[in-house]
Enzyme design. Structure first.
Site, short mmCIF file in Angstrom:
data_model
loop_
_atom_site.label_atom_id
_atom_site.label_comp_id
_atom_site.label_asym_id
_atom_site.label_seq_id
_atom_site.Cartn_x
_atom_site.Cartn_y
_atom_site.Cartn_z
N CYS A 111 22.94 5.45 5.84
CA CYS A 111 22.22 6.64 5.41
C CYS A 111 22.43 7.84 6.34
CB CYS A 111 20.74 6.33 5.28
SG CYS A 111 20.44 4.94 4.21
N HIS A 247 16.83 12.90 5.23
CA HIS A 247 17.22 11.78 4.38
C HIS A 247 16.03 11.37 3.51
CE1 HIS A 247 18.64 8.07 2.92
NE2 HIS A 247 18.01 7.30 3.78
N ASN A 277 16.40 6.63 -3.07
CA ASN A 277 17.21 6.68 -1.86
C ASN A 277 18.67 6.42 -2.23
OD1 ASN A 277 18.55 6.20 0.53
ND2 ASN A 277 17.00 4.82 1.38
N1 COA Z 1 5.95 -3.72 -6.11
C1 COA Z 1 4.77 -4.31 -5.86
N2 COA Z 1 4.50 -4.94 -4.71
C2 COA Z 1 5.48 -4.95 -3.78
C3 COA Z 1 6.73 -4.37 -3.98
C4 COA Z 1 6.94 -3.74 -5.22
N3 COA Z 1 8.10 -3.12 -5.51
N4 COA Z 1 7.48 -4.55 -2.87
C5 COA Z 1 6.73 -5.23 -2.00
N5 COA Z 1 5.51 -5.48 -2.54
C6 COA Z 1 4.40 -6.19 -1.97
C7 COA Z 1 4.80 -7.12 -0.85
O1 COA Z 1 5.23 -8.35 -1.36
C8 COA Z 1 3.51 -7.22 -0.08
O2 COA Z 1 2.68 -8.14 -0.73
P1 COA Z 1 1.77 -9.18 0.09
O3 COA Z 1 0.85 -8.31 0.90
O4 COA Z 1 1.11 -9.96 -0.96
O5 COA Z 1 2.71 -9.96 0.95
C9 COA Z 1 2.87 -5.85 -0.23
O6 COA Z 1 3.52 -5.24 -1.35
C10 COA Z 1 3.02 -4.97 0.96
O7 COA Z 1 4.38 -5.01 1.38
P2 COA Z 1 4.87 -4.15 2.59
O8 COA Z 1 6.30 -4.46 2.83
O9 COA Z 1 3.89 -4.29 3.71
O10 COA Z 1 4.73 -2.69 1.97
P3 COA Z 1 4.87 -1.33 2.71
O11 COA Z 1 3.63 -0.54 2.56
O12 COA Z 1 5.45 -1.48 4.09
O13 COA Z 1 5.97 -0.60 1.83
C11 COA Z 1 8.31 -0.10 1.84
C12 COA Z 1 7.25 -1.17 1.69
C13 COA Z 1 9.69 -0.73 1.67
C14 COA Z 1 8.09 0.94 0.77
C15 COA Z 1 8.16 0.56 3.24
O14 COA Z 1 8.12 -0.43 4.22
C16 COA Z 1 9.29 1.49 3.53
O15 COA Z 1 9.45 2.50 2.88
N6 COA Z 1 10.07 1.20 4.57
C17 COA Z 1 11.21 2.01 4.92
C18 COA Z 1 12.31 1.65 4.02
C19 COA Z 1 13.41 2.61 4.06
O16 COA Z 1 13.19 3.77 4.21
N7 COA Z 1 14.60 2.10 3.92
C20 COA Z 1 15.78 2.85 3.86
C21 COA Z 1 16.20 3.24 5.19
S1 COA Z 1 17.61 4.17 5.10
#
Ligand code: COA
Length: 320
Positions: A111, A247, A277
């Site tokens: 990215c 980004h 993204n």
């Molecule tokens: N829909 C519904 N529930 C989902 C889900 C989806 N698409 N994806 C994950 N969950 C669930 C998980 O299983 C978890 O459930 P649990 O509590 O029963 O285990 C819950 O949601 C919370 O998951 P978590 O990973 O803690 O969520 P979060 O608030 O951290 O959000 C992201 C997840 C990926 C959106 C966040 O971590 C993020 O944006 N990270 C950066 C990613 C990024 O920018 N990547 C690219 C870099 S270039």
């Protein structure tokens, strides 16, 4: 001598996939995706690949710059999803555009690819090696996303963005780039590793794996840090910056960066809602939108900033 952005272009596939569409595929909801990421829909390529999207973005950037393809000395395509190995995507773009005088190659910095590629072309321009370059960020992430993994498949989209740069008195002012390979495992995708006829193992092709929370923590710390560095090292006051073109990985990451830099969100343009993204393509797509909407005037200072797999990060300060 530095490199000035002469024109920009972008291309996204026609096919729109909404959050509701994804909710039919995996256990998710529009409410979860929008509240956690800011994404409403993304574009997914059907028949076209990375090179075709990159070439179209490049063609539009050349048109916007008023520069002919044969004037290009160098084409650098930042991508982690090339169609072939080889030829490079950049060579395919060169062929498609008829850029007969350009040297062409790809770089992989996930990215942060566009910031790495722009900085590399800037170094060529600054040292007089090349005068006119086409810098592209293009990705077809739908090819490497696991469409059964709700934690990642809702985040990504396909697209391409490009900028034509040319040697000039003003343009790129300073870059800060960084890598931390020890954190590589938090965002990975296996590609044909470790198989050969001697060890008898089949080449392995994997899907994107991501430790979302780890990436989130990294981004909200590293992005403000490298933006501050690029400003400090060039003696630039943060109030001189019209836009921070960040980004587009997550709306919440951008909001957190705004808070940490003490700048308002109207200086941090967003389009993640429409495209998700698109990795190395998000910054040049957003830059092209700002340019075409007439929001950039010559003399404006902006910061481009990317972060992602590697781990990598980078900020480029430029005068429009
Ligand atoms: N829909 C519904 N529930 C989902 C889900 C989806 N698409 N994806 C994950 N969950 C669930 C998980 O299983 C978890 O459930 P649990 O509590 O029963 O285990 C819950 O949601 C919370 O998951 P978590 O990973 O803690 O969520 P979060 O608030 O951290 O959000 C992201 C997840 C990926 C959106 C966040 O971590 C993020 O944006 N990270 C950066 C990613 C990024 O920018 N990547 C690219 C870099 S270039």
């Amino acid at each position: 001598m530095t490199s000035k952005v002469m024109g920009t272009g972008s291309y996204v596939p026609e096919n729109i996939v909404t959050n509701e569409d994804l909710a039919k595929l995996v256990d998710t909801s529009d409410e979860w995706i929008v509240s956690r990421t800011g994404i409403h829909e993304r574009r997914i390529a059907m028949d076209e690949g990375t090179s075709a999207m990159a070439a179209e973005a490049g063609r539009r950037a050349l048109e916007n710059a008023g520069i002919g393809a044969e004037e290009l000395d160098v084409i650098v395509l930042a991508t982690t999803t090339p169609d072939n190995l080889p030829p490079s995507g950049a060579c395919e773009v060169q062929a498609a555009l008829g850029a007969v005088n350009a040297v062409a190659f790809d770089i992989a910095a996930a990215c942060t690819g566009f910031e790495f590629a722009l900085t590399m072309v800037q170094a060529y321009v600054q040292t007089g090696v090349y005068r006119t370059g086409l810098v592209i960020g293009a990705e077809c992430l739908s090819k490497i996303v696991d469409w059964t993994d709700r934690a990642t498949c809702v985040l990504f989209g396909d697209g391409a963005g490009a900028a034509v740069v040319r040697a000039d008195e003003s343009g790129v002012i300073h870059s800060v780039l960084g890598s931390d390979g020890t954190k590589g495992p938090v965002l990975t995708c296996t590609s044909r590793s470790t198989g050969n006829f001697l060890n008898g193992r089949e080449p392995k092709l994997g899907y994107v794996y991501m430790d979302g929370q780890e990436v989130f923590r990294f981004a909200v710390k590293k992005v403000p840090e490298c933006i501050r560095r690029v400003l400090d090292e060039s003696n630039t006051d943060i109030n001189e910056i019209k836009y921070f073109v960040l980004h587009q990985a997550n709306l919440r990451i951008c909001e957190s960066v705004a808070k940490r830099l003490h700048v308002s969100m109207d200086r941090i343009p967003m389009n993640i809602g429409a495209y998700g993204n698109t990795s190395g393509a998000t910054v040049p797509i957003l830059l092209d939108e700002l340019n075409r909407e007439g929001k950039l005037e010559r003399g404006d200072k902006i910061v481009l900033c990317g972060f992602g797999g590697g781990l990598t990060w980078g900020a480029v300060l430029l005068e429009w």
